[in-house]
Design a protein around this motif. Structure first.
Motif, PDB file in Angstrom:
ATOM      1  N   LEU A  71      30.978  14.384 -37.555  1.00 38.66           N
ATOM      2  CA  LEU A  71      30.044  13.309 -37.219  1.00 38.66           C
ATOM      3  C   LEU A  71      29.300  13.672 -35.937  1.00 38.66           C
ATOM      4  O   LEU A  71      28.076  13.487 -35.823  1.00 38.66           O
ATOM      5  CB  LEU A  71      30.814  12.001 -37.042  1.00 38.66           C
ATOM      6  N   ALA A  72      30.045  14.233 -34.965  1.00 37.24           N
ATOM      7  CA  ALA A  72      29.432  14.691 -33.714  1.00 37.24           C
ATOM      8  C   ALA A  72      28.552  15.913 -33.942  1.00 37.24           C
ATOM      9  O   ALA A  72      27.473  16.035 -33.351  1.00 37.24           O
ATOM     10  CB  ALA A  72      30.519  15.012 -32.690  1.00 37.24           C
ATOM     11  N   VAL A  73      29.006  16.839 -34.818  1.00 37.92           N
ATOM     12  CA  VAL A  73      28.184  18.022 -35.134  1.00 37.92           C
ATOM     13  C   VAL A  73      26.877  17.598 -35.799  1.00 37.92           C
ATOM     14  O   VAL A  73      25.807  18.145 -35.499  1.00 37.92           O
ATOM     15  CB  VAL A  73      28.967  18.998 -36.046  1.00 37.92           C
ATOM     16  N   PHE A  74      26.941  16.608 -36.693  1.00 32.24           N
ATOM     17  CA  PHE A  74      25.744  16.074 -37.350  1.00 32.24           C
ATOM     18  C   PHE A  74      24.785  15.502 -36.310  1.00 32.24           C
ATOM     19  O   PHE A  74      23.577  15.720 -36.363  1.00 32.24           O
ATOM     20  CB  PHE A  74      26.132  14.994 -38.365  1.00 32.24           C
ATOM     21  N   ASN A  75      25.348  14.766 -35.329  1.00 38.09           N
ATOM     22  CA  ASN A  75      24.520  14.180 -34.269  1.00 38.09           C
ATOM     23  C   ASN A  75      23.875  15.264 -33.407  1.00 38.09           C
ATOM     24  O   ASN A  75      22.722  15.128 -32.984  1.00 38.09           O
ATOM     25  CB  ASN A  75      25.366  13.262 -33.396  1.00 38.09           C
ATOM     26  N   LEU A  76      24.617  16.356 -33.154  1.00 37.99           N
ATOM     27  CA  LEU A  76      24.062  17.472 -32.386  1.00 37.99           C
ATOM     28  C   LEU A  76      22.902  18.119 -33.140  1.00 37.99           C
ATOM     29  O   LEU A  76      21.847  18.403 -32.553  1.00 37.99           O
ATOM     30  CB  LEU A  76      25.147  18.511 -32.106  1.00 37.99           C
ATOM     31  N   ALA A  77      23.082  18.339 -34.446  1.00 39.53           N
ATOM     32  CA  ALA A  77      22.014  18.940 -35.260  1.00 39.53           C
ATOM     33  C   ALA A  77      20.789  18.029 -35.304  1.00 39.53           C
ATOM     34  O   ALA A  77      19.641  18.498 -35.216  1.00 39.53           O
ATOM     35  CB  ALA A  77      22.528  19.209 -36.676  1.00 39.53           C
ATOM     36  N   PHE A  78      21.024  16.713 -35.421  1.00 38.97           N
ATOM     37  CA  PHE A  78      19.914  15.750 -35.442  1.00 38.97           C
ATOM     38  C   PHE A  78      19.172  15.749 -34.110  1.00 38.97           C
ATOM     39  O   PHE A  78      17.931  15.737 -34.069  1.00 38.97           O
ATOM     40  CB  PHE A  78      20.454  14.353 -35.753  1.00 38.97           C
ATOM     41  N   SER A  79      19.921  15.793 -32.998  1.00 38.62           N
ATOM     42  CA  SER A  79      19.310  15.826 -31.666  1.00 38.62           C
ATOM     43  C   SER A  79      18.513  17.112 -31.467  1.00 38.62           C
ATOM     44  O   SER A  79      17.421  17.092 -30.897  1.00 38.62           O
ATOM     45  CB  SER A  79      20.389  15.712 -30.582  1.00 38.62           C
TER      46      SER A  79
END
Length: 330
Positions: A71-79
């Motif tokens: 979930l955090a990795v997804f947020n990093l990719a989105f950012s």
């Protein structure tokens, strides 16, 4: 006579206060073939979009990756994707097509989105450090502590903190008056450089700038470093085979932290302590803002076994589907 002068001074002051200039973004100065550098950034942006879209798509499609960590990795990719999209297309429009003038409102919007997504990257790396800290130092409690609900809450707080501080930073610019040069010696609407162009007092803006840099960059880096000191101490107490396995799970995150923080902290620290040539600063900060978002998905794909296995599963699934959908010859 005095009344007329006072009235004139008041009107002049009001006009100065509410003057909204069009800024000129200078970019690289007096460097031959600078357009090749901007063309390179175009390639960087294309790889960034493809890589981060691929990571987000993989996490979304593979159920085994529906965990707190990813979930955090997804947020990093989105950012990463949004941060690059806030910066590079406008940069290419300005310097490849000579549209270097930017309106006051567009400049503030550019400033807000570039800073917001950059600081979200910083805070997300901190969240991933927390995930590794709990996984290695408290392995038996990991699934009870680092849940999807807890990580969602952490990410939500990160967004609120980042957006609030950066919105406050940008809103303070609206109280500034610009009666001198409106040339910004940068490649985007840099808060510090725009504040220096103002005619009135910028003390509050400077303090807010230092607060944002400290809270959103320096403090996360200190906490990440502290977490790895704790991880290092914890690894001393376990067997060598388990040490190697634990270190492999941290390697991708350590590389991402180094790629993001080392250049950007170096640029900001150098800016505080000594004079940095404009062209050197522009190249360093531009690469700092653009290269990590391009490399992050590549590193996570190559260095993380879970992601590699998930990619293989997706390819096998797509091959099976294409084989089933292929018409049978009679």
């Amino acid at each position: 006579m005095t009344a007329n002068m006072t009235s004139t001074q008041f009107v002049s002051s009001m006009n100065e206060t509410f003057f909204r200039p069009t800024f000129y973004i200078s970019g690289l100065y007096n460097i031959p073939h600078a357009k090749y550098y901007y063309a390179f950034l175009c390639f960087v942006y294309a790889v960034t979009v493809l890589g981060n879209s691929f990571i987000m798509g993989t996490i979304y499609l593979v159920r085994s990756l529906h965990t707190a960590k990813y979930l955090a990795v997804f947020n990093l990719a989105f950012s990463d994707l949004c941060g690059s999209s806030a910066l590079i297309p406008k940069l290419l429009d300005m310097f490849l097509f000579d549209n270097q003038y930017i309106s006051y409102e567009a400049c503030l919007a550019n400033m807000f989105f570039v800073y917001s997504f950059m600081t979200l990257q910083s805070l997300t790396l901190l969240a991933l450090a927390y995930d590794r800290l709990v996984a290695i130092c408290f392995p038996l409690r990991y699934h009870a502590v680092v849940t999807k609900k807890a990580m969602s809450l952490i990410i939500g707080i990160m967004w609120i903190v980042s957006v609030t501080l950066d919105a406050l930073l940008v809103s303070l610019v609206t109280r500034l008056s610009f009666c001198r040069s409106t040339t910004v010696n940068s490649y985007f609407c840099d808060h510090a450089l725009i504040s220096k162009l103002a005619c009135n007092d910028t003390f509050v803006d400077s303090i807010m700038g230092y607060v944002c840099i400290s809270v959103l960059l320096y403090i996360p880096l200190i906490l990440i470093t502290s977490s790895y000191i704790c991880i290092g101490l914890a690894l001393q107490k376990i067997a060598h085979v388990q040490q190697t396995k634990a270190m492999k799970t941290c390697s991708s995150h350590v590389i991402l932290v180094a790629l993001f923080y080392v250049p950007i902290i170096s640029v900001y620290t150098a800016g505080f302590t000594t004079f940095v040539d404009t062209n050197v600063r522009i190249i360093n900060t531009a690469l700092t803002h653009t290269i990590p978002p391009m490399l992050n998905p590549i590193i996570y794909t190559l260095k993380t076994e879970e992601v590699m296995n998930s990619v293989k599963v997706l390819f096998k699934r797509s091959k099976v589907k294409s084989a089933l959908n292929r018409p049978v010859r009679t």
